[in-house]
Design a protein around this motif. Structure first.
Motif, PDB file in Angstrom:
ATOM      1  N   GLY B  37       0.771  -1.239   0.000  1.00  0.00           N
ATOM      2  CA  GLY B  37       0.000   0.000   0.000  1.00  0.00           C
ATOM      3  C   GLY B  37       0.799   1.284   0.000  1.00  0.00           C
ATOM      4  N   GLU B  38       2.117   1.200  -0.118  1.00  0.00           N
ATOM      5  CA  GLU B  38       2.879   2.457  -0.179  1.00  0.00           C
ATOM      6  C   GLU B  38       3.498   2.654  -1.557  1.00  0.00           C
ATOM      7  OE1 GLU B  38       6.379   2.977   2.221  1.00  0.00           O
ATOM      8  OE2 GLU B  38       7.174   0.982   1.782  1.00  0.00           O
ATOM      9  N   CYS B  39       3.756   3.940  -1.864  1.00  0.00           N
ATOM     10  CA  CYS B  39       4.424   4.256  -3.120  1.00  0.00           C
ATOM     11  C   CYS B  39       5.722   4.964  -2.784  1.00  0.00           C
ATOM     12  CB  CYS B  39       3.541   5.148  -3.982  1.00  0.00           C
ATOM     13  SG  CYS B  39       4.306   5.607  -5.549  1.00  0.00           S
ATOM     14  N   VAL B  40       6.840   4.392  -3.195  1.00  0.00           N
ATOM     15  CA  VAL B  40       8.154   4.941  -2.880  1.00  0.00           C
ATOM     16  C   VAL B  40       8.809   5.419  -4.177  1.00  0.00           C
ATOM     17  CG1 VAL B  40      10.458   4.385  -1.987  1.00  0.00           C
ATOM     18  CG2 VAL B  40       8.421   3.466  -0.863  1.00  0.00           C
ATOM     19  N   ALA B  41       9.434   6.592  -4.107  1.00  0.00           N
ATOM     20  CA  ALA B  41      10.126   7.113  -5.291  1.00  0.00           C
ATOM     21  C   ALA B  41      11.598   6.749  -5.228  1.00  0.00           C
ATOM     22  CB  ALA B  41       9.972   8.628  -5.353  1.00  0.00           C
ATOM     23  N   LEU B  42      12.080   6.215  -6.303  1.00  0.00           N
ATOM     24  CA  LEU B  42      13.499   5.884  -6.424  1.00  0.00           C
ATOM     25  C   LEU B  42      14.170   7.137  -6.994  1.00  0.00           C
ATOM     26  CD1 LEU B  42      15.011   3.230  -5.923  1.00  0.00           C
ATOM     27  CD2 LEU B  42      14.648   2.653  -8.320  1.00  0.00           C
ATOM     28  N   THR B  43      15.136   7.664  -6.259  1.00  0.00           N
ATOM     29  CA  THR B  43      15.756   8.907  -6.734  1.00  0.00           C
ATOM     30  C   THR B  43      17.258   8.738  -6.895  1.00  0.00           C
ATOM     31  OG1 THR B  43      16.008   9.685  -4.465  1.00  0.00           O
ATOM     32  CG2 THR B  43      14.008  10.361  -5.625  1.00  0.00           C
ATOM     33  N   ASP B 177       8.772   2.761 -14.328  1.00  0.00           N
ATOM     34  CA  ASP B 177       9.950   3.507 -14.759  1.00  0.00           C
ATOM     35  C   ASP B 177       9.498   4.732 -15.542  1.00  0.00           C
ATOM     36  OD1 ASP B 177      12.432   4.376 -15.488  1.00  0.00           O
ATOM     37  OD2 ASP B 177      13.138   2.447 -16.254  1.00  0.00           O
ATOM     38  N   GLU B 178       9.489   5.862 -14.883  1.00  0.00           N
ATOM     39  CA  GLU B 178       9.043   7.134 -15.466  1.00  0.00           C
ATOM     40  C   GLU B 178       7.690   7.035 -16.163  1.00  0.00           C
ATOM     41  OE1 GLU B 178      11.673   9.840 -17.062  1.00  0.00           O
ATOM     42  OE2 GLU B 178      13.475   8.674 -16.635  1.00  0.00           O
ATOM     43  N   PRO B 179       6.655   6.720 -15.399  1.00  0.00           N
ATOM     44  CA  PRO B 179       5.341   6.515 -16.016  1.00  0.00           C
ATOM     45  C   PRO B 179       4.726   7.804 -16.552  1.00  0.00           C
ATOM     46  CG  PRO B 179       5.147   6.473 -13.641  1.00  0.00           C
ATOM     47  CD  PRO B 179       6.607   6.531 -13.942  1.00  0.00           C
ATOM     48  N   THR B 180       5.184   8.966 -16.070  1.00  0.00           N
ATOM     49  CA  THR B 180       4.542  10.213 -16.503  1.00  0.00           C
ATOM     50  C   THR B 180       5.430  11.012 -17.455  1.00  0.00           C
ATOM     51  OG1 THR B 180       5.400  11.311 -14.514  1.00  0.00           O
ATOM     52  CG2 THR B 180       3.167  10.461 -14.397  1.00  0.00           C
ATOM     53  N   ALA B 181       6.544  10.405 -17.887  1.00  0.00           N
ATOM     54  CA  ALA B 181       7.567  11.161 -18.610  1.00  0.00           C
ATOM     55  C   ALA B 181       7.051  11.940 -19.822  1.00  0.00           C
ATOM     56  CB  ALA B 181       8.694  10.238 -19.028  1.00  0.00           C
ATOM     57  N   PHE B 209      10.379   8.878 -10.859  1.00  0.00           N
ATOM     58  CA  PHE B 209       9.649  10.043 -11.375  1.00  0.00           C
ATOM     59  C   PHE B 209      10.624  11.198 -11.489  1.00  0.00           C
ATOM     60  CE2 PHE B 209       6.750   7.623  -8.675  1.00  0.00           C
ATOM     61  CZ  PHE B 209       5.594   7.520  -9.434  1.00  0.00           C
ATOM     62  N   HIS B 210      10.842  11.687 -12.698  1.00  0.00           N
ATOM     63  CA  HIS B 210      11.696  12.869 -12.802  1.00  0.00           C
ATOM     64  C   HIS B 210      10.926  14.122 -12.464  1.00  0.00           C
ATOM     65  CE1 HIS B 210      15.544  11.374 -13.749  1.00  0.00           C
ATOM     66  NE2 HIS B 210      15.059  10.542 -14.655  1.00  0.00           N
ATOM     67  N   ASP B 211       9.625  13.996 -12.577  1.00  0.00           N
ATOM     68  CA  ASP B 211       8.736  15.119 -12.359  1.00  0.00           C
ATOM     69  C   ASP B 211       8.433  15.235 -10.860  1.00  0.00           C
ATOM     70  OD1 ASP B 211       6.382  16.523 -12.100  1.00  0.00           O
ATOM     71  OD2 ASP B 211       5.244  15.259 -13.493  1.00  0.00           O
ATOM     72  N   GLN B 212       9.021  16.270 -10.255  1.00  0.00           N
ATOM     73  CA  GLN B 212       8.953  16.448  -8.801  1.00  0.00           C
ATOM     74  C   GLN B 212       7.516  16.529  -8.291  1.00  0.00           C
ATOM     75  OE1 GLN B 212      11.882  17.615  -6.599  1.00  0.00           O
ATOM     76  NE2 GLN B 212      10.462  17.189  -4.926  1.00  0.00           N
ATOM     77  N   GLU B 213       6.693  17.235  -9.051  1.00  0.00           N
ATOM     78  CA  GLU B 213       5.306  17.429  -8.640  1.00  0.00           C
ATOM     79  C   GLU B 213       4.565  16.093  -8.554  1.00  0.00           C
ATOM     80  OE1 GLU B 213       2.193  20.238 -10.500  1.00  0.00           O
ATOM     81  OE2 GLU B 213       4.174  21.114 -10.941  1.00  0.00           O
ATOM     82  N   ALA B 214       4.777  15.272  -9.586  1.00  0.00           N
ATOM     83  CA  ALA B 214       4.132  13.957  -9.620  1.00  0.00           C
ATOM     84  C   ALA B 214       4.610  13.131  -8.432  1.00  0.00           C
ATOM     85  CB  ALA B 214       4.472  13.244 -10.934  1.00  0.00           C
ATOM     86  N   ARG B 215       5.908  13.195  -8.197  1.00  0.00           N
ATOM     87  CA  ARG B 215       6.490  12.418  -7.107  1.00  0.00           C
ATOM     88  C   ARG B 215       5.866  12.829  -5.770  1.00  0.00           C
ATOM     89  NH1 ARG B 215      12.406  13.985  -6.177  1.00  0.00           N
ATOM     90  NH2 ARG B 215      12.581  13.404  -8.366  1.00  0.00           N
ATOM     91  N   ASP B 216       5.789  14.148  -5.541  1.00  0.00           N
ATOM     92  CA  ASP B 216       5.239  14.632  -4.275  1.00  0.00           C
ATOM     93  C   ASP B 216       3.774  14.245  -4.123  1.00  0.00           C
ATOM     94  OD1 ASP B 216       7.684  15.694  -3.820  1.00  0.00           O
ATOM     95  OD2 ASP B 216       7.144  17.760  -4.346  1.00  0.00           O
ATOM     96  N   THR B 222      11.089   8.681  -0.218  1.00  0.00           N
ATOM     97  CA  THR B 222      11.990   8.498  -1.354  1.00  0.00           C
ATOM     98  C   THR B 222      13.141   7.595  -0.931  1.00  0.00           C
ATOM     99  OG1 THR B 222      13.343  10.411  -0.784  1.00  0.00           O
ATOM    100  CG2 THR B 222      11.500  10.793  -2.293  1.00  0.00           C
ATOM    101  N   PHE B 223      13.756   6.981  -1.922  1.00  0.00           N
ATOM    102  CA  PHE B 223      14.908   6.137  -1.666  1.00  0.00           C
ATOM    103  C   PHE B 223      15.972   6.518  -2.684  1.00  0.00           C
ATOM    104  CE2 PHE B 223      17.361   2.173  -2.239  1.00  0.00           C
ATOM    105  CZ  PHE B 223      17.760   1.949  -0.918  1.00  0.00           C
TER     106      PHE B 223
END
Lengths: 267, 231
Positions: B37-43, B177-181, B209-216, B222-223
């Motif tokens: 149930g969690e979404c983690v961003a790989l950075t 892998d960058e679903p919103t690119a 996510f390269h897009d910060q807004e989407a990530r937030d 984040t990891f």
């Protein structure tokens, strides 16, 4: 991975090859080959010309008797049988025209060019005991449709067909008896790209819908990627690398596989 | 909260045998977990190994050291040691992956490509096609394109076909892998909504996510893989 005395479950091997070697005098055709093929699984064998792919395919499809090692097949009625020790030549031949199919690179090797398309398909049915002419003709017509050949061509000779149509006819002839295991030797080789795409689509659909197990030899890595679950890479008669198809192609470990993968032209 | 992915002390390097056997170290000593149930961003900066790490989780890249456990049918499977059949089964039932590239057989209609993961799971073909229609419509792929091969589509459309294929089967774990690119604002929002919905049903998601807004908008933490980069 499997033992021969258990009843068959989806995890059990349909075909099991152990320490297989084929020598042509002192020359190695292929050596130290072991693998299992499960029901519904597609195994790709890739490598350059002369790497032993076709020799291996001919050994495991009982067309060549290997010098060493064993090939076992899980038969419908008698369980696991060693092809060359437990089975007689007539039994092997029966297997080849019922449970097995072999799709040759050159359709002329797999078709009878002197009889009609319908007869080519019907012949395999008659070999397994079909006698009713109407049923044979209906089934042949049905299969022409499945491989996207106009049913009007049923009575035409294969020699009047294009290369791509001949290849599809060969596939129909092979699959009409509902085999469980299909061997393919460069089935898309020698076809132009648009015909190749059509054939790939067709093959994949048939494999999925009929639950076929397939061993496919190809030198085309793109074909291997799209069709096979697992890959074996051969060089000089040996398997240099094997594993999950995308793992072998995307993260190759062996020097030869790396060379092979990096030699693909980008289109 | 159960761990869906548990990574312990993994390392990765590439050896280029045909270029003087050069070894390219990527990272070492990565430990990581992903909960239900969690979404983690790989950075991490470009080239730090985000996609490589993701491909190792999908067992597309070989892991040189350590273990990667994936919860599959209520058992932990170490994908590093699993045989190809196990890996294929994990991918079929548990682990979805939306890559940046669409790889399909030419000529196969888009609708079938999207429905395929469901059909592979044994779902009724008509239901699978109906669900594929829903998700394609949601991602604004025009209906007149559904019967065509996506190979002729634009980059953004191909990306959305990939996303549709990834989200259709309700996998317990998703790697994105960058679903919103390459998506416009409307479609980007749709993808973020899909991610939220997946989280709500308990899906564990790891995304780049390269897009910060989407990530937030969708990630709770984040990891950063940069810290594990090999010297």
């Amino acid at each position: 991975m499997t033992s021969s005395n258990q009843t068959r479950s989806p995890e059990q091997a349909l075909l099991s090859v152990k320490d297989l070697a084929m020598m042509y005098g002192n020359r190695i055709g292929c050596q130290n080959i072991s693998f299992d093929l499960r029901p519904g699984e597609v195994l790709g064998i890739v490598g350059e010309s002369g790497s032993g792919k076709s020799t291996l395919l001919n050994c495991i499809s009982a067309q060549l008797k290997p010098t060493f090692g064993s090939v076992s097949y899980h038969t419908r009625h008698d369980g696991e049988q060693n092809l060359f020790e437990d089975m007689s030549e007539p039994e092997r031949r029966f297997l080849m025209r019922t449970d097995w199919a072999f799709v040759h690179q050159n359709p002329r090797d797999g078709l009878r060019m002197g009889v009609s398309a319908g007869a080519n398909i019907g012949e395999r049915l008659m070999a397994v005991g079909w006698r009713h002419y109407g049923n044979i003709r209906d089934t042949a017509t049905d299969w022409l449709g499945k491989v996207e050949i106009s049913t009007e061509r049923l009575d035409d000779l294969p020699s009047t067909f294009s290369g791509g149509m001949q290849q599809r006819l060969q596939i129909a002839r092979n699959l009409v008896t509902a085999p469980r295991l299909v061997f393919m030797d460069e089935p898309t080789g020698g076809l132009d790209v648009s015909v190749q795409a059509k054939l790939l689509d067709l093959l994949r659909g048939l494999v999925q819908n009929l639950g076929l197990s397939v061993v496919i030899v190809t030198h085309d890595l793109a074909v291997a990627r799209l069709l096979s679950h697992r890959l074996m890479v051969m060089k000089s008669g040996h398997v240099v690398e094997s594993g999950l198809t995308d793992q072998v192609l995307d993260d190759p470990q062996d020097p030869y596989t790396q060379l092979l993968v990096s030699s693909i032209l980008q289109s | 909260m159960s761990k869906m992915i548990n990574v312990e002390n993994v390392a990765k390097h590439f050896t280029l045998h045909n270029q003087a056997s050069m070894t390219i170290p990527v990272f070492e000593g990565i430990s990581f977990f992903l909960n239900q149930g969690e979404c983690v961003a790989l950075t991490g900066e470009s080239g730090s190994g985000k996609s490589t790490f993701m491909r190792m989780l999908y067992a597309n890249y070989i892991c040189n050291k350590g273990s990667i456990h994936i919860r599959h049918n209520d058992q932990l499977v170490d994908i590093v040691k699993a045989d190809p059949h196990q890996i294929l089964d994990v991918r079929k039932r548990t682990l979805g992956y939306v890559s940046q590239f669409l790889r399909v057989i030419p000529r196969v209609p888009t609708i079938e490509i999207v429905a395929e993961p469901l059909i592979a799971l044994g779902q009724d073909k008509e239901l699978a096609i109906a669900k594929a229609q829903d998700i394609l419509a949601r991602l604004r792929i025009p209906e007149r394109l559904w019967s065509l091969s996506p190979l002729t589509f634009s980059g953004g459309e191909q990306q959305r076909v990939n996303i549709a294929r990834g989200f259709i089967a309700d996998y317990p774990i998703l790697l994105l892998d960058e679903p919103t690119a390459s998506l416009d604002a409307l479609n980007r929002q749709t993808v973020l909504d899909l991610i939220e919905q997946a989280k709500d049903r308990g899906c564990a998601i790891l995304g780049i996510f390269h897009d910060q807004e989407a990530r937030d908008a969708v990630c709770s933490r984040t990891f950063d893989v940069t810290q594990f980069q090999s010297a």
